[in-house]
Write a protein that holds these residues in place. Structure first.
Motif, mmCIF file in Angstrom:
data_model
loop_
_atom_site.group_PDB
_atom_site.id
_atom_site.type_symbol
_atom_site.label_atom_id
_atom_site.label_comp_id
_atom_site.label_asym_id
_atom_site.label_seq_id
_atom_site.Cartn_x
_atom_site.Cartn_y
_atom_site.Cartn_z
ATOM 1 N N TYR A 1 28.785 30.884 50.282
ATOM 2 C CA TYR A 1 29.101 32.030 50.755
ATOM 3 C C TYR A 1 27.683 32.856 50.616
ATOM 4 N N GLU A 2 27.242 33.673 51.639
ATOM 5 C CA GLU A 2 26.366 34.840 51.712
ATOM 6 C C GLU A 2 26.670 35.961 52.428
ATOM 7 N N PRO A 3 26.256 37.142 51.874
ATOM 8 C CA PRO A 3 26.612 38.388 52.526
ATOM 9 C C PRO A 3 26.781 38.297 54.091
ATOM 10 N N GLY A 4 27.797 38.955 54.460
ATOM 11 C CA GLY A 4 27.893 39.056 56.165
ATOM 12 C C GLY A 4 28.971 37.981 56.626
ATOM 13 N N LEU A 5 29.156 36.918 55.814
ATOM 14 C CA LEU A 5 30.206 35.966 56.198
ATOM 15 C C LEU A 5 31.341 36.272 55.676
ATOM 16 N N LYS A 6 32.718 35.804 56.040
ATOM 17 C CA LYS A 6 33.933 35.939 55.726
ATOM 18 C C LYS A 6 34.215 35.233 54.365
ATOM 19 N N LEU A 7 34.474 35.994 53.186
ATOM 20 C CA LEU A 7 34.578 35.114 51.710
ATOM 21 C C LEU A 7 35.979 34.249 51.788
ATOM 22 N N ALA A 8 37.032 34.715 52.786
ATOM 23 C CA ALA A 8 38.210 33.793 52.714
ATOM 24 C C ALA A 8 37.829 32.383 53.072
ATOM 25 N N ASP A 9 36.609 32.396 53.977
ATOM 26 C CA ASP A 9 36.458 30.934 54.426
ATOM 27 C C ASP A 9 35.844 30.236 53.363
ATOM 28 N N PHE A 10 35.540 30.766 51.957
ATOM 29 C CA PHE A 10 34.965 29.939 50.925
ATOM 30 C C PHE A 10 35.732 29.985 49.852
ATOM 31 N N TRP A 11 36.550 30.960 49.853
ATOM 32 C CA TRP A 11 37.387 31.191 48.299
ATOM 33 C C TRP A 11 38.808 31.723 48.689
ATOM 34 N N GLU A 12 39.640 31.204 47.842
ATOM 35 C CA GLU A 12 41.268 31.590 48.087
ATOM 36 C C GLU A 12 41.432 32.497 46.842
ATOM 37 N N ALA A 13 41.743 33.884 46.878
ATOM 38 C CA ALA A 13 42.075 34.633 45.952
ATOM 39 C C ALA A 13 43.375 34.038 45.231
ATOM 40 N N SER A 14 43.473 34.637 43.730
ATOM 41 C CA SER A 14 44.608 34.315 43.017
ATOM 42 C C SER A 14 45.488 35.716 43.542
ATOM 43 N N GLU A 15 46.869 35.405 43.378
ATOM 44 C CA GLU A 15 47.794 36.401 43.634
ATOM 45 C C GLU A 15 48.768 36.496 42.698
ATOM 46 N N PRO A 16 49.340 37.831 42.045
ATOM 47 C CA PRO A 16 50.264 37.619 41.076
ATOM 48 C C PRO A 16 51.600 37.211 41.454
ATOM 49 N N GLU A 17 52.368 36.606 40.517
ATOM 50 C CA GLU A 17 53.734 36.096 41.117
ATOM 51 C C GLU A 17 54.650 37.052 40.158
ATOM 52 N N ALA A 18 55.338 37.586 40.786
ATOM 53 C CA ALA A 18 56.366 38.617 40.208
ATOM 54 C C ALA A 18 57.178 38.111 39.006
ATOM 55 N N GLY A 19 57.078 38.708 37.907
ATOM 56 C CA GLY A 19 58.048 38.454 36.666
ATOM 57 C C GLY A 19 57.173 37.384 35.878
ATOM 58 N N LYS A 20 56.044 36.857 36.225
ATOM 59 C CA LYS A 20 55.538 35.653 35.684
ATOM 60 C C LYS A 20 53.901 36.135 35.382
ATOM 61 N N GLN A 21 53.707 35.646 34.005
ATOM 62 C CA GLN A 21 52.278 36.012 33.395
ATOM 63 C C GLN A 21 51.478 34.703 33.531
ATOM 64 N N THR A 22 50.147 34.905 34.205
ATOM 65 C CA THR A 22 49.258 34.128 34.396
ATOM 66 C C THR A 22 47.858 34.447 33.611
ATOM 67 N N SER A 23 46.841 33.798 33.844
ATOM 68 C CA SER A 23 45.728 33.856 32.990
ATOM 69 C C SER A 23 45.188 35.381 33.886
ATOM 70 N N GLU A 24 45.445 35.400 35.137
ATOM 71 C CA GLU A 24 44.828 36.561 35.797
ATOM 72 C C GLU A 24 45.641 37.879 35.618
ATOM 73 N N PHE A 25 47.230 37.672 35.841
ATOM 74 C CA PHE A 25 47.994 39.069 35.880
ATOM 75 C C PHE A 25 48.920 38.905 34.781
ATOM 76 N N TRP A 26 49.364 40.128 34.441
ATOM 77 C CA TRP A 26 50.492 40.357 33.805
ATOM 78 C C TRP A 26 51.807 40.221 34.787
ATOM 79 N N PRO A 27 53.035 40.179 34.110
ATOM 80 C CA PRO A 27 54.335 39.971 35.100
ATOM 81 C C PRO A 27 54.333 40.848 36.173
ATOM 82 N N ASN A 28 53.848 42.156 35.966
ATOM 83 C CA ASN A 28 53.884 43.224 37.045
ATOM 84 C C ASN A 28 52.538 43.479 37.974
ATOM 85 N N GLY A 29 51.701 42.395 37.686
ATOM 86 C CA GLY A 29 50.794 42.224 38.722
ATOM 87 C C GLY A 29 49.464 42.874 38.323
ATOM 88 N N THR A 30 49.575 43.452 37.310
ATOM 89 C CA THR A 30 48.407 44.160 36.786
ATOM 90 C C THR A 30 47.344 43.070 36.082
#
Length: 440
Positions: A254-283
């Motif tokens: 990835y370099e500036p000006g390109l679309k990040l989603a072509d190189f990187w899949e963002a983590s998303e919260p899972e409702a009611g589940k605690q993960t390394s990235e998110f509390w169960p409420n998505g924070t």
């Protein structure tokens, strides 16, 4: 003008100011913005993939921040004062230029390495990690220093997605897992980088062509990109996720000006589940999920972006904000009495139910509470800008906006205090009603 339109227009103005560019460089319409994004993509896309796996970063097209300084002295000087410019430093254990903050005389010091083994140090604000060489490969040692705690902590990476693929720290490549976000111009085919730290070309793209012929159209200017392409630049390191495969832990190619989603899949919260990235409420459960939580916010959907509040070229305020959050100056640019973005109230205490100069009347304490862990819990602010009720703590065990300050009280107490306040009307509290916390 509708509230959301007002906020979006204001964000545009703030962005131009934050990057120090002026209104004449902001694209006047969407078509121009798309054209600028296309030109930016062309500036960095000539380096084709060397294989089917990864796009190559052509390092010969980079010139380094010292070359940028020749024409952009003010921006360079501001950037040099930021932590982006000091993320990785040579290991110096003594003297005025000391960079190793850790205490190796501490009784809990690690046995796996000594100050003499350290080649580079990473970070200085919340924690410090240490890079050395094992069998000719740079690795991150398995212990870190907590700055706030003044103590050693183990560092295993066990909570990260890549842990099962890189368990042994002695074989865990710093380049593969860390350095892609701590350097500029990193290329997997040469296993090298152009410059340590988050330097000029990390945000503006390779600058050789621009240095030889300095015109507006041959360098990536984030203020001329669409909002999402500009945000991609910040989120290439501040958006939790993963690239294809398991070898690397940063958006390879990835370099500036390109679309990040072509190189990187963002983590998303899972409702009611605690993960390394998110509390169960998505924070935010950890640091560096600013982009993930911000994209949940009304601010994002109203048109704001990272540089609406932060100036990557430097600031005298914490977290590189363009105005202070301590006295609410940043938030009051858009919110408060007389502002269409609301809320409306007579005095700050009418809204917060706290004394006017107290922490409880500071916008960020309620709307950006410290929910994320860095070296310690509660060192990183949530960016969804939602008030988190103590009721969510009772139901889900997540941090809330009250007990961060009132940490000597249970969430049940905090919820009962909230219930004494005036009932909400149209999403805000009635002015002039309800007891103010801290007053008799």
């Amino acid at each position: 003008m509708k509230c959301c339109d007002f906020v979006a227009v204001l964000a545009v103005g703030l962005l131009s100011a934050a990057w120090g560019l002026g209104d004449n460089l902001w694209p006047p319409n969407r078509e121009d913005s798309d054209n600028d994004a296309q030109r930016a993509s062309e500036l960095v896309s000539s380096a084709e993939p060397a294989s089917a796996s990864w796009r190559r970063v052509e390092q010969s097209r980079y010139v380094g921040s010292k070359t940028c300084q020749e024409c952009h002295e003010d921006h360079h000087k501001g950037w040099r004062s930021t932590r982006h410019a000091k993320m990785i430093r040579e290991a110096v254990s003594e003297g005025a230029g000391r960079t190793i903050l850790a205490d190796f005389s501490h009784p809990d010091r690690p046995s796996s390495f000594t100050p003499q083994d350290i080649k580079w140090v990473i970070g200085s604000r919340w924690k410090q990690r240490f890079i050395g060489e094992v069998d000719g490969q740079e690795v991150v040692f398995p212990a870190q220093w907590s700055v706030a705690q003044g103590a050693w902590q183990s560092y295993s990476g066990r909570t990260d997605w890549w842990y099962n693929y890189h368990k042994d720290w002695r074989n865990r490549s710093n380049f593969q897992l860390c350095h892609g976000c701590h350097s500029t111009g990193a290329d997997v085919y040469t296993q090298s980088w152009v410059e340590h730290n988050i330097a000029c070309e990390r945000c503006h793209g390779p600058g050789k062509v621009h240095a030889e012929d300095p015109v507006v159209g041959n360098i990536v200017n984030p203020a001329r990109l669409s909002r999402d392409r500009a945000m991609d630049i910040c989120e290439s390191c501040h958006l939790s996720g993963k690239p294809p495969g398991t070898d690397y832990a940063w958006p390879v190619g990835y370099e500036p000006g390109l679309k990040l989603a072509d190189f990187w899949e963002a983590s998303e919260p899972e409702a009611g589940k605690q993960t390394s990235e998110f509390w169960p409420n998505g924070t935010a459960h950890k640091n560096r999920v600013q982009g993930n939580t911000f994209r949940q916010s009304r601010m994002y959907h109203a048109g704001l972006q990272c540089t609406s509040c932060h100036d990557p070229h430097g600031s005298r305020h914490g977290a590189l904000t363009i105005k202070s959050t301590h006295d609410n100056a940043l938030c009051l640019m858009c919110h408060g009495p007389g502002k269409q973005a609301g809320p409306q109230y007579g005095t700050i205490s009418d809204h917060t139910h706290h004394a006017p100069n107290s922490a409880g009347s500071r916008c960020i304490e309620c709307h950006m509470p410290l929910t994320g862990k860095n070296s310690l819990a509660g060192e990183s602010r949530n960016h969804s800008f939602q008030f988190i009720s103590p009721a969510e703590t009772i139901a889900l065990g997540v941090p809330n906006s009250c007990n961060g300050c009132h940490n000597d009280k249970p969430p049940q107490w905090a919820l009962s205090e909230l219930e004494k306040w005036s009932p909400p009307r149209n999403g805000s509290r009635l002015p002039g009603r309800g007891r103010i916390v801290g007053e008799p």
